[in-house]
Write an enzyme that holds these catalytic residues in place. Structure first.
Site, PDB file in Angstrom:
ATOM      1  CG  PHE A   1      73.848 -15.681  -5.032  1.00 43.29           C
ATOM      2  CD1 PHE A   1      73.825 -15.832  -3.670  1.00 43.29           C
ATOM      3  CD2 PHE A   1      74.871 -16.084  -6.027  1.00 43.29           C
ATOM      4  CE1 PHE A   1      75.153 -15.872  -3.226  1.00 43.29           C
ATOM      5  CE2 PHE A   1      76.006 -16.333  -5.377  1.00 43.29           C
ATOM      6  CZ  PHE A   1      76.176 -16.134  -3.909  1.00 43.29           C
TER       7      PHE A   1
ATOM      8  CG  ASP B   1      75.048 -11.961 -12.319  1.00 48.01           C
ATOM      9  OD1 ASP B   1      75.878 -12.589 -12.876  1.00 48.01           O
ATOM     10  OD2 ASP B   1      74.954 -12.001 -11.222  1.00 48.01           O
TER      11      ASP B   1
ATOM     12  CE  LYS C   1      79.375 -18.715 -10.489  1.00 51.43           C
ATOM     13  NZ  LYS C   1      80.118 -19.103  -9.226  1.00 51.43           N
TER      14      LYS C   1
END
Length: 416
Positions: free
Chosen positions: A149, A236, A265
């Protein structure tokens, strides 16, 4: 299903109905309407208090509304918010110096969202492949992992396994090779089969897949293979980075320094959209003026906020807190599992954890359990059907962890 365990107040129903009527239906939230957050807690519109065990998918590592981070945002917002990159501003350079020294890279390319940062890393990797490695134009390929993801943009869903995110959104972008996650042999087989591999994009822990932690040594071996075959190792760390797993970066558990690092984030503590791509000069210098950018990327507010957010992580020892309390949480969850067969498996690292519920992925049981959690004052969300992610803000205390374990066990016992 959403209201199977608790009746909504008329006040909450008003807000939910507005979203249903006027907003696109691209999310399926728990029916809880929040209006306030502080530290590890959030409150709904009726004043009910909850432990937040999702942390906005690990964006709020520093806790909700951290005063230092909010203070930096307010101060900068009252002075200068946006210049675009048509001009210099007095916040970006100091932030770029701070963040590159903080993570150990030569340069940063600032963006806003995690998916934007992933797209940036893919473009950077391809350009390096053509201009430095010498792969013929339009032939570069990037290796990715199954069940990944990395976001939901057109290019990213092109190499996703999630048919819900892919169906009716094609045609898809070419240039990606999918291999099983946590499979070194599969990675080497692709790397040695062709000289057109530009890089390997990987989550150090697969979050959306249900907090799937790879075998010890996987990341270090993958980095070594990339070096051997002259391909870029792209980490990532949008969800796993910024102290979440008990180290500043999840790759640091294996002493790996990526060739390209993707952050988002919690780099802002959840108060403002900030993301970043970091690399050394040998990679980053392939980007020239006009070849990539963003009006808001590197804006003064983002720069001020990110510095404050990263200082909080350092000054409040959040990596150490996550490492210690992650063990406490997993130990407690495993003790609950020994008493309750509903928990099939506990997995995680630091304060990024999940319980796998003993049911099929298409069952509603994990959702119903999360509804019961919310009744008792804890918010979590299922992923991939039967997995419940448990990731509180890193400012949580040991006493609070034990209180949350009590809530979790009480809720699970209601289903026995």
């Amino acid at each position: 299903m959403e209201q199977s365990h608790q009746a909504l107040s008329s006040k909450a129903e008003v807000f939910i109905e507005k979203e249903n009527k006027y907003g696109a239906h691209n999310y399926h939230p728990l029916p809880v309407v929040l209006e306030k957050g502080e530290g590890v807690y959030v409150w709904d519109v009726d004043g009910k208090k909850y432990y937040d065990f999702l942390s906005a998918y690990s964006a709020v590592n520093q806790g909700h509304c951290h005063p230092k981070i909010v203070g930096a945002m307010v101060k900068q917002a009252q002075t200068l918010t946006l210049t675009s990159r048509a001009f210099y501003n007095d916040q970006l350079g100091p932030y770029e110096e701070f963040v590159t020294e903080y993570f150990g890279f030569d340069k940063v390319l600032p963006m806003n969202t995690g998916a934007e940062a992933v797209e940036t890393a893919l473009k950077l990797c391809r350009k390096w492949a053509y201009e430095v490695k010498g792969i013929p134009e339009n032939q570069a390929q990037i290796i990715v992992c199954e069940n990944n993801f990395h976001g939901r943009t057109t290019t990213i869903i092109s190499f996703s396994n999630d048919e819900n995110a892919r169906k009716s959104f094609g045609p898809f972008t070419a240039g990606f090779i999918k291999i099983p996650y946590d499979d070194i042999e599969a990675l080497e087989n692709v790397l040695k089969s062709t000289n057109t591999i530009a890089g390997f994009l990987v989550e150090p822990i697969q979050g959306e897949a249900g907090v799937y932690v790879p075998a010890d040594g996987y990341l270090a071996k993958a980095k070594a293979l990339c070096e051997h075959y002259n391909a870029l190792f792209i980490a990532d760390e949008v969800q796993t980075g910024i102290a979440r797993t008990g180290k500043l970066l999840a790759v640091h558990h294996e002493n790996v320094q990526p060739d390209i690092l993707i952050l988002g984030k919690a780099i802002s503590g959840g108060v403002y959209p900030v993301s970043a791509v970091l690399a050394n000069n040998a990679v980053m210098n392939v980007i020239k003026p006009g070849q990539h950018g963003s009006t808001f990327g590197g804006n003064p507010v983002a720069a001020a906020v990110a510095i404050a957010a990263l200082e909080v992580v350092r000054d409040e020892n959040l990596s150490q807190n996550a490492a210690y309390l992650g063990v406490v949480l997993r130990t407690g969850l495993n003790e609950i599992a020994s008493r309750n067969p509903l928990i099939k498996l506990v997995r995680g690292k630091g304060l990024l954890n999940a319980i796998v519920i003993n049911c099929d992925e298409d069952s509603d049981l994990a959702w119903d359990i999360c509804m019961k959690f919310s009744e008792y004052g804890l918010l979590a969300k299922p992923t991939h059907g039967n997995k419940i992610r448990l990731a509180p803000p890193l400012v949580i205390t040991e006493t609070q962890i034990h209180e949350c374990l009590g809530i979790i066990e009480r809720a699970l016992n209601d289903f026995r």
